[in-house]
Design a protein around this motif. Structure first.
Motif, short mmCIF file in Angstrom:
data_model
loop_
_atom_site.label_atom_id
_atom_site.label_comp_id
_atom_site.label_asym_id
_atom_site.label_seq_id
_atom_site.Cartn_x
_atom_site.Cartn_y
_atom_site.Cartn_z
N LYS A 47 19.24 -9.09 40.76
CA LYS A 47 20.37 -8.89 39.84
C LYS A 47 20.36 -7.46 39.29
O LYS A 47 21.40 -6.83 39.15
CB LYS A 47 20.31 -9.89 38.69
CG LYS A 47 20.72 -11.28 39.06
CD LYS A 47 20.68 -12.19 37.85
CE LYS A 47 21.01 -13.62 38.23
NZ LYS A 47 20.89 -14.52 37.08
N ASN A 82 18.99 -4.77 40.72
CA ASN A 82 19.38 -3.85 41.80
C ASN A 82 20.90 -3.78 41.92
O ASN A 82 21.47 -2.70 42.06
CB ASN A 82 18.77 -4.26 43.13
CG ASN A 82 17.40 -3.69 43.36
OD1 ASN A 82 17.06 -2.64 42.85
ND2 ASN A 82 16.60 -4.40 44.13
N ALA A 83 21.56 -4.95 41.86
CA ALA A 83 23.02 -4.98 41.96
C ALA A 83 23.65 -4.24 40.78
O ALA A 83 24.58 -3.43 40.96
CB ALA A 83 23.51 -6.42 42.02
N LEU A 84 23.14 -4.47 39.57
CA LEU A 84 23.67 -3.82 38.38
C LEU A 84 23.50 -2.30 38.45
O LEU A 84 24.46 -1.54 38.27
CB LEU A 84 22.98 -4.35 37.12
CG LEU A 84 23.29 -3.61 35.83
CD1 LEU A 84 24.76 -3.75 35.46
CD2 LEU A 84 22.39 -4.09 34.71
N SER A 92 22.89 -0.43 41.02
CA SER A 92 23.65 0.13 42.13
C SER A 92 25.08 0.44 41.70
O SER A 92 25.65 1.48 42.06
CB SER A 92 23.67 -0.82 43.33
OG SER A 92 22.39 -0.91 43.91
N LYS A 93 25.68 -0.46 40.90
CA LYS A 93 27.02 -0.22 40.36
C LYS A 93 27.00 0.98 39.41
O LYS A 93 27.88 1.84 39.46
CB LYS A 93 27.53 -1.45 39.61
CG LYS A 93 27.92 -2.61 40.48
CD LYS A 93 28.37 -3.76 39.59
CE LYS A 93 28.47 -5.04 40.37
NZ LYS A 93 28.78 -6.19 39.49
N ILE A 94 26.01 1.01 38.53
CA ILE A 94 25.94 2.08 37.53
C ILE A 94 25.76 3.43 38.20
O ILE A 94 26.44 4.41 37.87
CB ILE A 94 24.79 1.81 36.54
CG1 ILE A 94 25.12 0.59 35.67
CG2 ILE A 94 24.51 3.03 35.67
CD1 ILE A 94 23.95 0.06 34.85
N GLY A 145 26.20 4.16 41.45
CA GLY A 145 27.10 4.41 42.57
C GLY A 145 26.38 4.54 43.90
O GLY A 145 26.91 5.12 44.85
N LYS A 146 25.17 3.99 43.98
CA LYS A 146 24.41 4.00 45.23
C LYS A 146 23.33 2.94 45.18
O LYS A 146 22.93 2.49 44.11
CB LYS A 146 23.78 5.37 45.48
CG LYS A 146 22.81 5.83 44.41
CD LYS A 146 22.12 7.12 44.81
CE LYS A 146 22.50 8.23 43.86
NZ LYS A 146 21.87 9.48 44.17
N ALA A 147 22.88 2.56 46.36
CA ALA A 147 21.84 1.54 46.47
C ALA A 147 20.46 2.14 46.20
O ALA A 147 20.27 3.36 46.28
CB ALA A 147 21.86 0.91 47.87
#
Length: 134
Positions: free
Chosen positions: A16, A18-20, A22-24, A26-28
């Motif tokens: 969860k 990592n997903a958050l 990544s959004k913040i 703008g990359k994985a």
């Protein structure tokens, strides 16, 4: 100490988070790694010259699990890159700073690490990191 190596953030759920993040950002994340000796899984994000490390527990006995029992998710530590971790540990001990581990340990991201006692650093958990040379 040469530079800030990374900022560590303690999280309950690595997927969860990592997903958050990544959004913040703008990359994985660019790397995940389990550190068995510490009972954690780490996930690294590169932001310019800086890194953010997400740290989640893999078992209930490790330091991150115990930290999260007492605290909320959030900033956990700040890590500094050092050229010679053993020399830096001796210097800090001579300055009266307690070290949480007597010898450097294998950490994530191909580093030797040690932690300074937060009671001696105004409540901030400080990690020293030295790149392992092969």
């Amino acid at each position: 100490m040469q530079k800030i190596e990374h900022i560590g953030i303690a999280v309950d759920d690595i997927d969860k988070s990592n997903a958050l993040f990544s959004k913040i950002f703008g990359k994985a994340n660019y790397k995940s790694e389990i550190v068995e000796s510490e009972g954690v899984i780490t996930s690294f994000f590169k932001i310019g010259d800086s890194k953010i490390e997400l740290v989640a527990a893999t078992n209930s006995e490790g330091p991150i699990a115990k930290y999260l029992e007492k605290n909320r998710e959030g900033m956990h530590h700040i890590a500094f890159d050092v050229e010679d971790i053993e020399k830096e540990m001796i210097r800090l001990k001579n300055e009266g700073v307690r070290i949480l581990n007597e010898k450097p340990k294998q950490g994530a991201d191909n580093k030797l690490v040690c932690f300074l006692h937060p009671k001696d650093t105004n409540g901030v958990l400080i990690e020293l990191c030295q790149q392992i040379k092969h």
